[in-house]
Structures are given as C-alpha cells and as structure tokens.
Design a protein around this motif. Structure first.
Motif, mmCIF file in Angstrom:
data_model
loop_
_atom_site.group_PDB
_atom_site.id
_atom_site.type_symbol
_atom_site.label_atom_id
_atom_site.label_comp_id
_atom_site.label_asym_id
_atom_site.label_seq_id
_atom_site.Cartn_x
_atom_site.Cartn_y
_atom_site.Cartn_z
ATOM 1 N N PHE A 297 4.315 3.914 -37.305
ATOM 2 C CA PHE A 297 3.829 4.277 -35.977
ATOM 3 C C PHE A 297 4.684 3.614 -34.905
ATOM 4 O O PHE A 297 5.081 4.241 -33.918
ATOM 5 N N LEU A 298 5.014 2.344 -35.119
ATOM 6 C CA LEU A 298 5.881 1.604 -34.197
ATOM 7 C C LEU A 298 7.261 2.249 -34.129
ATOM 8 O O LEU A 298 7.834 2.429 -33.047
ATOM 9 N N ALA A 299 7.811 2.616 -35.285
ATOM 10 C CA ALA A 299 9.146 3.231 -35.334
ATOM 11 C C ALA A 299 9.166 4.559 -34.576
ATOM 12 O O ALA A 299 10.154 4.888 -33.911
ATOM 13 N N ALA A 300 8.076 5.312 -34.645
ATOM 14 C CA ALA A 300 8.007 6.590 -33.922
ATOM 15 C C ALA A 300 8.056 6.358 -32.418
ATOM 16 O O ALA A 300 8.750 7.077 -31.686
ATOM 17 N N PHE A 301 7.361 5.353 -31.947
ATOM 18 C CA PHE A 301 7.392 5.027 -30.522
ATOM 19 C C PHE A 301 8.797 4.633 -30.089
ATOM 20 O O PHE A 301 9.300 5.070 -29.042
ATOM 21 N N GLN A 302 9.447 3.813 -30.883
ATOM 22 C CA GLN A 302 10.787 3.326 -30.520
ATOM 23 C C GLN A 302 11.795 4.468 -30.437
ATOM 24 O O GLN A 302 12.612 4.515 -29.517
ATOM 25 N N SER A 303 11.746 5.392 -31.372
ATOM 26 C CA SER A 303 12.709 6.499 -31.361
ATOM 27 C C SER A 303 12.458 7.432 -30.181
ATOM 28 O O SER A 303 13.400 7.910 -29.540
ATOM 29 N N HIS A 304 11.211 7.677 -29.867
ATOM 30 C CA HIS A 304 10.894 8.579 -28.754
ATOM 31 C C HIS A 304 11.245 7.950 -27.411
ATOM 32 O O HIS A 304 11.596 8.666 -26.465
ATOM 33 N N GLU A 307 14.767 8.746 -26.736
ATOM 34 C CA GLU A 307 14.894 10.176 -26.406
ATOM 35 C C GLU A 307 14.591 10.413 -24.923
ATOM 36 O O GLU A 307 15.303 11.168 -24.244
ATOM 37 N N ILE A 308 13.534 9.784 -24.428
ATOM 38 C CA ILE A 308 13.142 9.973 -23.027
ATOM 39 C C ILE A 308 14.241 9.481 -22.098
ATOM 40 O O ILE A 308 14.628 10.166 -21.133
ATOM 41 N N ASN A 309 14.760 8.293 -22.369
ATOM 42 C CA ASN A 309 15.807 7.725 -21.511
ATOM 43 C C ASN A 309 17.068 8.586 -21.528
ATOM 44 O O ASN A 309 17.698 8.809 -20.487
ATOM 45 N N ASP A 310 17.449 9.053 -22.709
ATOM 46 C CA ASP A 310 18.638 9.905 -22.830
ATOM 47 C C ASP A 310 18.440 11.215 -22.058
ATOM 48 O O ASP A 310 19.357 11.695 -21.376
ATOM 49 N N PHE A 311 17.239 11.774 -22.139
ATOM 50 C CA PHE A 311 16.950 13.039 -21.457
ATOM 51 C C PHE A 311 17.011 12.851 -19.940
ATOM 52 O O PHE A 311 17.582 13.684 -19.221
ATOM 53 N N PRO A 326 15.422 -4.055 -20.372
ATOM 54 C CA PRO A 326 14.984 -3.239 -21.514
ATOM 55 C C PRO A 326 13.472 -3.130 -21.584
ATOM 56 O O PRO A 326 12.749 -4.057 -21.203
ATOM 57 N N PHE A 327 13.000 -1.984 -22.037
ATOM 58 C CA PHE A 327 11.574 -1.749 -22.232
ATOM 59 C C PHE A 327 11.329 -1.744 -23.737
ATOM 60 O O PHE A 327 11.756 -0.844 -24.443
ATOM 61 N N LEU A 328 10.657 -2.774 -24.223
ATOM 62 C CA LEU A 328 10.526 -3.014 -25.657
ATOM 63 C C LEU A 328 9.166 -2.557 -26.177
ATOM 64 O O LEU A 328 8.157 -2.670 -25.484
ATOM 65 N N ILE A 329 9.154 -2.064 -27.397
ATOM 66 C CA ILE A 329 7.923 -1.622 -28.041
ATOM 67 C C ILE A 329 7.483 -2.708 -29.025
ATOM 68 O O ILE A 329 8.270 -3.142 -29.867
ATOM 69 N N LYS A 330 6.231 -3.152 -28.900
ATOM 70 C CA LYS A 330 5.741 -4.260 -29.725
ATOM 71 C C LYS A 330 4.405 -3.893 -30.367
ATOM 72 O O LYS A 330 3.680 -3.018 -29.899
ATOM 73 N N ILE A 377 -0.670 9.323 -31.476
ATOM 74 C CA ILE A 377 -0.233 9.644 -32.844
ATOM 75 C C ILE A 377 0.345 11.051 -32.882
ATOM 76 O O ILE A 377 1.411 11.298 -33.469
ATOM 77 N N GLU A 378 -0.334 11.975 -32.228
ATOM 78 C CA GLU A 378 0.143 13.364 -32.230
ATOM 79 C C GLU A 378 1.446 13.514 -31.441
ATOM 80 O O GLU A 378 2.370 14.184 -31.893
ATOM 81 N N GLU A 379 1.517 12.887 -30.273
ATOM 82 C CA GLU A 379 2.710 13.000 -29.428
ATOM 83 C C GLU A 379 2.769 11.788 -28.494
ATOM 84 O O GLU A 379 2.072 11.748 -27.475
ATOM 85 N N PRO A 380 3.574 10.763 -28.813
ATOM 86 C CA PRO A 380 3.588 9.522 -28.021
ATOM 87 C C PRO A 380 4.381 9.599 -26.712
ATOM 88 O O PRO A 380 4.278 8.696 -25.886
ATOM 89 N N ARG A 381 5.184 10.656 -26.518
ATOM 90 C CA ARG A 381 6.077 10.666 -25.353
ATOM 91 C C ARG A 381 5.357 10.664 -23.996
ATOM 92 O O ARG A 381 5.811 9.973 -23.077
#
Length: 407
Positions: A297-304, A307-311, A326-330, A377-381
């Motif tokens: 679940f943590l890894a999904a948040f980090q990858s998304h 994606e947001i920053n790149d977009f 940096p905005f860190l996910i913990k 869980i369904e969509e963290p973005r």
C-alpha cells in the motif's frame, strides 16, 4: 496651526509607539509559547527545549490562561484607527491567535475535559524528535529519555485535572495510550543504539516507566467511563464567536449549515448523473491491483506521487518553486491510528531548517468502512494531490518560505 501640527505629530508618534508595542507583545508571546509548550516547539522545528515536557499542573494551566487573557485585553484596548493597512492586518491576525488560545481555556477547557490532551502530548513529545534528523541520534535519544522520565508526572497531572472528562474523548485516549508501545520502542530504537551501555540502561528504564504510566492512565480512564459525560456541541453562541473572532469568517453558523446543505445537494445531483450509482462509493475491489499488505500500500502511494509531479511538470500546469522540499510518504505510527485512521499530512514546521514534509498514509484495511481509507486503496492520487503537490504541502511550504523572507 501650530497646535494642529503638534497634535498630528504627537498622534503619529503615539500610533507608532502602539504599533511597536504590538510587535513587542507578539514576539514575546511567540517565545513564551515555545517555552510553555516545548513539545509544540519541537514539532515546529525549534529544538531548544527538546528535553522538556509541558507542565500541566493546575497552577501552570491557570497561569497560562491568565497570561493569554491579559495579553488579549491589551491588544483589544489598542487604538489602531490611524495605523497603516498592513499594521491593522497584523493586529487582526494576532488578535485572532490570542482569541483562539483564550477560547481553548475559557470554553473548550481541554485540560479538564479531554484526556487526549495528555496522550497526544506524550505521543508528540517523542514523535517530534523522530520525524527529522535535525541532530545526532545520541542527542535526540537523550532528549527522548528526558521526556520519558517526565511522562508519569504528565499522566498524574492529567488525572488531577480531568474533573469533567468527555466519554468520547476518553475512549479515543484509551486507544491511543494502549497503542503507544511501538512508537516508544520500535520507532525510537535507531536512536537508542547510539547510547553508551549506562545511558541505554537509563533510557530503557525511563521508556518502560513511561509505557506503564500510559497504560495505567488508560486503565484509570476506562474505570470511569460509565460516569463520564457525553459529548455535546459548544452551542450556537460560542460557535459563532469562533467563526467571527478566531476563523475571521463573515458568516454565521446558519450560513455554514446552508453551505453544507447546498454542497450535499450538488453532489447528490452529480451522483445521480453517474451511469452506475455505485461508482460514487469507493470500493477497493474495483481496483486493478489490490495491495496485499501495508508495505505494498505504501509502495503504491510512492509511485503515484511521482506520477503526479511528472504530469504537472510535463503539462506545465503549475510552477513548483525550486525551494519546495521533498514530499515523503510514511507509515502512520500506531499511536496515531485511533484518532487519525485516514492518515494526515505533516508540512515543514514554522521553524524548520529542513523543508521536507510527510504524508502518513491511512491504516491499510480493504474491509474498512472509512470512506477515505477505501478511496485511497482504490485510487490514491486524488488524496495525494490534495495533501501534497499541488495541495496543502505546496501551499504551506510557499507560505512558510514567504514568511521567512518577510521576517
């Protein structure tokens, strides 16, 4: 004519003196706040008082309330009609801060009604030393040990102060106190390893006593739950006072309720337009990939988040200043899960030299009834964008940076 000019000069001089008095009072108040609430100071990045704990003795609480009331009276008595616009704004904003502090003691009275005052202080006393590497592990460990040693007295002060505890707040405090062990053991362990054998022995003893005192506080509260008062609203008069004097909003409680009704109707109408009404309710089972555990679940948040920053950069939707950290996910510490199951964002502190911030993800539970946990869980973005960039983290970081430049 001379008398008129003399009067104008004197009036301007008196106005300038009053403006300087406002800044002197404000500077003194902010420094006083750090000394009186050292856990708050640590949390906001001022680590001069890391070895201290808040004094919640009845005399200290009464003294603080009296001091705030005295300052508020002085500020309210200032004649600022001839002040420049910026100075008037400073006066309004500072008065609202004093009103908030006075409201806490005069109306909310959390020391007497809310046991979370003491469990939150204990949790944040340690958490504020862990979240950033602002000093050596040994120095931070020694500060943690000092705060551990002060915790039994903290909870004893709480027992004496809680003359009219609210059952709901007490239930949440009980959960937090009984979940505090991992924060005091696992989370602090990397710091504790830096201590000498003798220091480690004293550290462990202080930590264990702090845990026992937290659990004993929970037991003490639980025995008294049946006799505790139910939660009740502060009432229209006090709520309106808060809206006008603290939040500085030009609306009443009726206006706020009406806004809520309008928004509810608007979203019900939008939901009615969906081809499938169930789409309005988050459902983790619809996700392409359901995380098997908290780590995934943590890894999904980090990858998304990336994606947001790149977009944002690729589409040139907003400019992200170079000074934004940096905005860190913990992971969310166990002690905070009872009161923050949906996670929370932690921006850079007011006095932080480190410009990074955190988002503590919700507790992973695919079967949870919590709307935000299921939605993340369904969509963290959407949640990430709201809390991070381009949301609160970016907004607060820019505000803090501008404030530092102005100062």
């Amino acid at each position: 004519m001379r008398l008129t000019l003399t009067y104008i000069v004197l009036a301007l001089a008196m106005s300038a003196d009053a403006q300087q008095q406002l800044h002197t009072i404000a500077d003194s108040y902010y420094e006083w706040t750090k000394v009186e609430y050292p856990v708050f100071a640590s949390d906001q990045g001022d680590h001069r008082f890391d070895e201290r704990m808040v004094d919640y003795s009845a005399s200290a609480v009464a003294k603080r309330r009296a001091h705030v009331a005295e300052l508020l009276a002085k500020v309210n008595a200032m004649e600022m009609g001839a002040w420049p616009k910026d100075e008037k704004i400073d006066w309004i904003l500072f008065r609202s801060q004093l009103e908030a502090a006075d409201f806490g003691g005069r109306v909310l009275q959390s020391e007497e009604t809310n046991p979370q005052t003491y469990t939150d202080t204990a949790s944040n006393a340690i958490f504020s030393l862990l979240k950033k590497e602002y000093d050596t592990p040994q120095k931070r460990a020694m500060a943690a040990a000092a705060r551990f040693r002060a915790m039994p007295e903290l909870f004893e002060q709480g027992k004496k102060n809680l003359t009219k505890p609210v059952r709901l707040y007490s239930q949440l405090a009980i959960e937090s106190a009984r979940a505090i062990d991992p924060l005091f053991t696992d989370s602090v362990e990397p710091l504790a390893r830096s201590l000498s054998p003798e220091q480690r022995k004293e550290f462990d003893a202080a930590r264990d006593q702090a845990i026992r005192s937290a659990h004993a506080f929970a037991d003490w509260l639980e025995k008294r739950l049946p006799q505790m008062q139910e939660w009740k609203a502060m009432g229209t008069e006090q709520y309106n006072f808060m809206l006008h004097h603290i939040l500085l909003l030009p609306m009443s409680s009726d206006d706020v309720a009406h806004l809520g009704e309008v928004e509810l109707a608007r979203y019900r109408a939008l939901e009615a337009m969906l081809p499938d009404p169930s789409l309005a309710e988050p459902d983790p089972k619809r996700a392409k990939s359901i995380p098997p555990d908290q780590q995934a679940f943590l890894a999904a948040f980090q990858s998304h988040e990336q994606e947001i920053n790149d977009f944002l950069r690729e589409k040139k939707l907003i400019t992200i200043p170079s000074y934004i950290g940096p905005f860190l996910i913990k992971q969310l510490p166990e002690a905070f899960k009872p009161t923050s199951p949906g996670g929370f964002m932690n921006p850079p502190g007011l006095f932080d030299k480190d410009n990074s911030g955190f988002y503590f993800i919700p507790t992973y539970d695919p079967t949870s009834k919590n709307f935000y946990i299921r939605a993340s869980i369904e969509e963290p973005r959407p949640l990430l964008g709201h809390e991070g960039i381009p949301g609160h983290f970016l907004q607060i970081s820019i505000t803090s940076a501008r404030g530092s430049t102005a100062a």
